[in-house]
Design a protein around this motif. Structure first.
Motif, short mmCIF file in Angstrom:
data_model
loop_
_atom_site.label_atom_id
_atom_site.label_comp_id
_atom_site.label_asym_id
_atom_site.label_seq_id
_atom_site.Cartn_x
_atom_site.Cartn_y
_atom_site.Cartn_z
N THR A 295 0.81 -1.22 0.00
CA THR A 295 0.00 0.00 0.00
C THR A 295 0.84 1.26 0.00
OG1 THR A 295 -1.76 -1.17 1.19
CG2 THR A 295 -1.83 1.24 1.20
N TRP A 296 1.94 1.27 0.75
CA TRP A 296 2.73 2.49 0.87
C TRP A 296 3.41 2.89 -0.44
CZ3 TRP A 296 7.89 2.64 -0.33
CH2 TRP A 296 8.57 1.43 -0.38
N PHE A 297 3.53 1.92 -1.37
CA PHE A 297 4.20 2.23 -2.64
C PHE A 297 3.20 2.60 -3.74
CE2 PHE A 297 6.65 1.02 -6.54
CZ PHE A 297 7.71 1.91 -6.36
N LEU A 298 1.91 2.62 -3.43
CA LEU A 298 0.92 2.89 -4.46
C LEU A 298 1.03 4.30 -5.02
CD1 LEU A 298 -2.25 1.09 -3.07
CD2 LEU A 298 -0.85 0.44 -5.03
N LEU A 299 1.24 5.27 -4.13
CA LEU A 299 1.36 6.65 -4.63
C LEU A 299 2.60 6.85 -5.51
CD1 LEU A 299 0.11 9.08 -1.83
CD2 LEU A 299 -0.88 8.63 -4.08
N PRO A 300 3.78 6.37 -5.08
CA PRO A 300 4.94 6.46 -6.00
C PRO A 300 4.68 5.75 -7.32
CG PRO A 300 5.69 6.00 -3.79
CD PRO A 300 4.20 5.88 -3.75
N PHE A 301 4.00 4.60 -7.26
CA PHE A 301 3.68 3.88 -8.50
C PHE A 301 2.78 4.72 -9.39
CE2 PHE A 301 0.53 1.32 -10.80
CZ PHE A 301 1.36 0.60 -11.64
N LEU A 302 1.78 5.38 -8.80
CA LEU A 302 0.88 6.22 -9.57
C LEU A 302 1.64 7.37 -10.23
CD1 LEU A 302 -1.97 6.96 -10.48
CD2 LEU A 302 -2.25 8.23 -8.34
N VAL A 303 2.59 7.94 -9.48
CA VAL A 303 3.38 9.05 -10.02
C VAL A 303 4.18 8.59 -11.22
CG1 VAL A 303 5.33 10.59 -9.56
CG2 VAL A 303 3.53 10.32 -7.85
N VAL A 304 4.88 7.45 -11.08
CA VAL A 304 5.71 6.98 -12.19
C VAL A 304 4.84 6.58 -13.39
CG1 VAL A 304 5.81 4.57 -11.45
CG2 VAL A 304 7.64 5.50 -12.84
N ALA A 305 3.69 5.99 -13.11
CA ALA A 305 2.81 5.58 -14.20
C ALA A 305 2.32 6.78 -14.99
CB ALA A 305 1.63 4.78 -13.65
N VAL A 306 1.83 7.78 -14.27
CA VAL A 306 1.28 8.97 -14.93
C VAL A 306 2.38 9.74 -15.65
CG1 VAL A 306 0.17 11.20 -14.56
CG2 VAL A 306 -0.70 9.16 -13.41
N LEU A 307 3.53 9.92 -14.99
CA LEU A 307 4.63 10.66 -15.63
C LEU A 307 5.11 9.97 -16.90
CD1 LEU A 307 6.85 11.89 -12.65
CD2 LEU A 307 5.33 13.24 -14.10
N GLY A 308 5.21 8.65 -16.85
CA GLY A 308 5.66 7.91 -18.03
C GLY A 308 4.68 8.05 -19.19
#
Length: 497
Positions: A295-308
């Motif tokens: 759960t704690w990595f979901l926001l960083p994952f969202l950031v990298v997904a959207v930025l990519g």
């Protein structure tokens, strides 16, 4: 004020003022290795992981899928590299330099196809970012309903349009930053999900037929390099003319394919380990990948997904704006990018909130349908580049009375014929509006729309090869005469001076 100081002032401006005009020699200060950054940043998106599921959906084994993924990705970006050579030869965008093959006004035919492909890709990436945002926020308990999707779509579109309006210099700096951010977080994603890989399950996947392997290969080709081929010269036009063509091809190929090869192979391991994940990716390619994360990595994952995804969409909308200009839209380049931004937003809203088919169904139909004519165009342009030994006559690219002519009916007709042949050899039966395709599969004894060749994507390869060979053989004399005119003009200029 000297020319150099004027150009320096221009370079320091926030918004690029160059449109489709020839880039001045003093502004062509790029290096071949600079091409690595925009191509890598645009393709390091975690969307590459989802391609593992798309490929395995053809019913092939892991090792067959690895071969398809690696060869398809690298070869498709090598095609982009070949066309990028023309950018440094002509100092103009892709859809302007191909006027040499199609004529100044004849180029409007492939220009429309190119614009549709670019605006379609931009919309696809914006859709993925919107769906991923909703999925991740829903898992965090912050809501993933209609309001979230609307806000996500608007924010993503705003980011894409803002960067594309600013232009070349801002985009190049932005892409170099996004490369490191998205690359690092993509590596972290792989590390966090390594324990999801079940090698015994992956290695036990049964092999598929040769036609299934070919179908997956064509989808990879159209989804990666051939999806970018119509904008391949938009970045190389800032390179000095003396830049070796081999370096242009190499940096395009390495920049575009390095990240996808790694991501696709790991995506194959993930999707091959979990049938449920493979099925979920068809509906939400990015959001489904978040299921295995803490759960704690979901926001960083969202950031990298959207930025990519934004990074890829920025390249697309910048180039689709240039294509609009080449079609004759009488507005500045930033305004053309803004027009595409509005269409991108509308398209995203339609697919997310109105369309009934799954994302994968629409995506495959889009790739193959536009992949056929753009493959024909690429074959013609690559043959034209190979035949030419001299730089383009830049003024003639903007003058219908010049040596490239007004309309090359041969090239326009060849693209049309190759497209009709190609569409007759592909099928998209899951998308209702594409039922008309595949009309040659029966008459040619390939089993019809339900046979083994129905989903092999044969039409894309046939369209590409047929266009290349026909142009290379039948237009060799025309190209030679055009280049002889160039030699005569040079001699005349020298005599006058």
């Amino acid at each position: 004020m000297s020319t150099s100081s004027v150009l320096s002032d221009r370079e320091r401006r926030l918004v690029e003022t160059n449109g489709i005009e020839v880039i001045a020699e003093s502004e062509r200060t790029g290096r071949a290795r600079d091409l690595f950054w925009p191509w890598f940043a645009a393709n390091v998106s975690v969307f590459g992981l989802s391609w593992g599921a798309f490929i395995l959906d053809f019913g092939i084994s892991f090792w067959q899928a690895v071969l398809v993924g690696v060869v398809g990705v690298v070869l498709s970006f090598a095609v982009c590299g070949v066309i990028a050579i023309a950018g440094k030869r002509s100092s103009t965008p892709t859809m302007v330099l191909s006027r040499a093959a199609f004529g100044v006004r004849g180029q409007k035919v492939p220009g429309v196809v190119s614009w549709l492909l670019s605006i379609g890709w931009e919309t696809v990436l914006a859709i993925l970012a919107t769906l991923a945002t909703a999925t991740v926020l829903d898992r965090l308990g912050w809501g993933g309903g209609t309001t979230t999707k609307v806000l996500a779509a608007v924010v993503v579109a705003a980011l894409v349009v803002a960067a594309s309006v600013m232009g070349y210099h801002v985009i190049m700096r932005l892409q170099s930053v996004l490369t490191w951010v998205t690359g690092a977080l993509s590596v972290l994603y792989i590390l966090f999900t390594l324990d999801e890989v079940r090698w015994s399950t992956v290695s036990a996947l049964p092999g598929g037929s040769a036609t299934a392997v070919l179908g997956a290969f064509v989808m990879v080709m159209t989804g990666f390099g051939l999806g970018w081929v119509n904008i391949a010269s938009d970045w190389s036009r800032y390179l000095p003319r003396q830049t070796p063509g081999s370096q242009v091809v190499a940096w395009n190929t390495v920049g575009g394919s390095l990240a996808p090869v790694i991501l696709v192979v790991f995506g194959l391991l993930l999707a091959g380990s979990s049938p449920d994940l493979k099925k979920a990716i068809a509906a939400d390619p990015i959001g489904a990948l978040a299921a295995a994360l803490p759960t704690w990595f979901l926001l960083p994952f969202l950031v990298v997904a959207v930025l990519g995804l934004v990074s890829g969409a920025v390249l697309g909308i910048y180039s689709s704006g240039l294509t609009l200009l080449s079609l004759g839209l009488p507005v500045p380049r930033p305004a053309a990018a803004a027009v595409d931004g509005v269409l991108l937003t509308l398209g995203t809203f339609y697919v997310v909130f109105v369309a009934s088919e799954t994302f994968l169904t629409q995506f495959q139909g889009f790739l193959i349908t536009l992949g056929v004519p753009i493959a024909a165009w690429a074959g013609i342009v690559m043959a034209d580049i190979v035949l030419r030994r001299r730089d383009y006559d830049e003024p003639a690219l903007f003058d219908s009375r010049g040596r490239y002519g007004d309309v090359s009916w041969f090239s326009v007709g060849l693209m049309l014929v190759c497209s009709l042949v190609g569409w007759g050899l592909v099928t998209n039966t899951s998308a209702g509006w594409l039922q008309w395709q595949g009309y040659l599969l029966g008459p040619l004894g390939l089993g019809g729309k339900e046979g083994d060749w129905a989903y092999a994507g044969l039409g894309v390869l046939v369209s590409l090869v047929l266009a290349f060979v026909a142009y290379a053989v039948l237009r060799r004399g025309t190209v030679r005469r055009q280049e002889d005119l160039a030699v005569e003009d040079v001699r005349a200029t020298q005599e006058v001076s």
